[in-house]
Scaffold this motif. Structure first.
Motif, PDB file in Angstrom:
ATOM      1  N   ILE A 176      39.985  22.845  50.671  1.00  0.00           N
ATOM      2  CA  ILE A 176      38.544  23.077  50.578  1.00  0.00           C
ATOM      3  C   ILE A 176      38.093  24.196  51.508  1.00  0.00           C
ATOM      4  O   ILE A 176      36.937  24.282  51.868  1.00  0.00           O
ATOM      5  N   SER A 177      39.022  25.091  51.871  1.00  0.00           N
ATOM      6  CA  SER A 177      38.703  26.118  52.866  1.00  0.00           C
ATOM      7  C   SER A 177      37.786  27.214  52.334  1.00  0.00           C
ATOM      8  O   SER A 177      37.152  27.913  53.110  1.00  0.00           O
ATOM      9  N   SER A 178      37.705  27.368  51.013  1.00  0.00           N
ATOM     10  CA  SER A 178      36.808  28.376  50.438  1.00  0.00           C
ATOM     11  C   SER A 178      36.498  28.002  48.994  1.00  0.00           C
ATOM     12  O   SER A 178      37.163  27.152  48.400  1.00  0.00           O
ATOM     13  N   VAL A 179      35.489  28.663  48.443  1.00  0.00           N
ATOM     14  CA  VAL A 179      35.130  28.435  47.040  1.00  0.00           C
ATOM     15  C   VAL A 179      36.328  28.757  46.148  1.00  0.00           C
ATOM     16  O   VAL A 179      36.657  27.998  45.239  1.00  0.00           O
ATOM     17  N   ALA A 180      37.014  29.858  46.431  1.00  0.00           N
ATOM     18  CA  ALA A 180      38.172  30.257  45.617  1.00  0.00           C
ATOM     19  C   ALA A 180      39.269  29.201  45.652  1.00  0.00           C
ATOM     20  O   ALA A 180      39.898  28.915  44.626  1.00  0.00           O
ATOM     21  N   LYS A 181      39.520  28.607  46.820  1.00  0.00           N
ATOM     22  CA  LYS A 181      40.567  27.585  46.941  1.00  0.00           C
ATOM     23  C   LYS A 181      40.191  26.324  46.157  1.00  0.00           C
ATOM     24  O   LYS A 181      41.052  25.660  45.586  1.00  0.00           O
ATOM     25  N   ILE A 182      38.917  25.992  46.143  1.00  0.00           N
ATOM     26  CA  ILE A 182      38.467  24.825  45.377  1.00  0.00           C
ATOM     27  C   ILE A 182      38.676  25.092  43.886  1.00  0.00           C
ATOM     28  O   ILE A 182      39.192  24.237  43.164  1.00  0.00           O
ATOM     29  N   ILE A 183      38.306  26.285  43.433  1.00  0.00           N
ATOM     30  CA  ILE A 183      38.504  26.653  42.023  1.00  0.00           C
ATOM     31  C   ILE A 183      39.986  26.579  41.676  1.00  0.00           C
ATOM     32  O   ILE A 183      40.372  26.004  40.655  1.00  0.00           O
ATOM     33  N   GLU A 184      40.818  27.139  42.544  1.00  0.00           N
ATOM     34  CA  GLU A 184      42.274  27.121  42.348  1.00  0.00           C
ATOM     35  C   GLU A 184      42.782  25.680  42.257  1.00  0.00           C
ATOM     36  O   GLU A 184      43.607  25.348  41.402  1.00  0.00           O
ATOM     37  N   GLY A 185      42.295  24.815  43.137  1.00  0.00           N
ATOM     38  CA  GLY A 185      42.712  23.411  43.146  1.00  0.00           C
ATOM     39  C   GLY A 185      42.335  22.689  41.869  1.00  0.00           C
ATOM     40  O   GLY A 185      43.121  21.913  41.320  1.00  0.00           O
ATOM     41  N   VAL A 186      41.125  22.944  41.377  1.00  0.00           N
ATOM     42  CA  VAL A 186      40.669  22.302  40.143  1.00  0.00           C
ATOM     43  C   VAL A 186      41.529  22.770  38.967  1.00  0.00           C
ATOM     44  O   VAL A 186      41.972  21.961  38.146  1.00  0.00           O
ATOM     45  N   LYS A 187      41.800  24.071  38.902  1.00  0.00           N
ATOM     46  CA  LYS A 187      42.642  24.599  37.821  1.00  0.00           C
ATOM     47  C   LYS A 187      44.030  23.956  37.862  1.00  0.00           C
ATOM     48  O   LYS A 187      44.579  23.567  36.833  1.00  0.00           O
ATOM     49  N   HIS A 188      44.581  23.830  39.060  1.00  0.00           N
ATOM     50  CA  HIS A 188      45.910  23.234  39.226  1.00  0.00           C
ATOM     51  C   HIS A 188      45.913  21.770  38.756  1.00  0.00           C
ATOM     52  O   HIS A 188      46.826  21.337  38.042  1.00  0.00           O
ATOM     53  N   LEU A 189      44.898  21.012  39.135  1.00  0.00           N
ATOM     54  CA  LEU A 189      44.828  19.603  38.726  1.00  0.00           C
ATOM     55  C   LEU A 189      44.682  19.469  37.217  1.00  0.00           C
ATOM     56  O   LEU A 189      45.268  18.564  36.610  1.00  0.00           O
ATOM     57  N   ARG A 190      43.916  20.370  36.610  1.00  0.00           N
ATOM     58  CA  ARG A 190      43.752  20.322  35.157  1.00  0.00           C
ATOM     59  C   ARG A 190      45.066  20.646  34.451  1.00  0.00           C
ATOM     60  O   ARG A 190      45.384  20.040  33.438  1.00  0.00           O
TER      61      ARG A 190
END
Length: 86
Positions: free
Chosen positions: A67-81
């Motif tokens: 959760i260190s940045s907006v980009a990392k959150i987006i990346e995490g969501v894409k990975h989980l999907r």
């Protein structure tokens, strides 16, 4: 709607900002999202994308979900999907 746009909308809503004011390099702190806002954002992301975020609200530094940045959150969501799809 793509993941990036929707995550930014969720975070912008939590931060009471216009989505156009949210940049991918921003931190939650820069957005003015506190720990309670973070938890609400995580719930909204889980509900929106029908995923389960491996996030420990009591130990955010120990989380697998960055959760260190907006980009990392987006990346995490894409990975989980992607994981969920396979």
């Amino acid at each position: 709607m793509d993941v990036k746009t929707r995550v930014i909308e969720i975070l912008a809503e939590q931060a009471v900002l216009d989505p156009s004011d949210v940049r991918e390099d921003m931190t939650l702190e820069e957005l003015g999202i506190d720990s309670m806002g973070l938890v609400e954002s995580i719930f909204a992301i889980e509900e929106t994308f029908d995923i389960s975020v491996p996030f420990n609200a009591n130990e955010p530094g120990e989380s697998e979900f960055d959760i260190s940045s907006v980009a990392k959150i987006i990346e995490g969501v894409k990975h989980l999907r992607e994981q969920q799809a396979s």
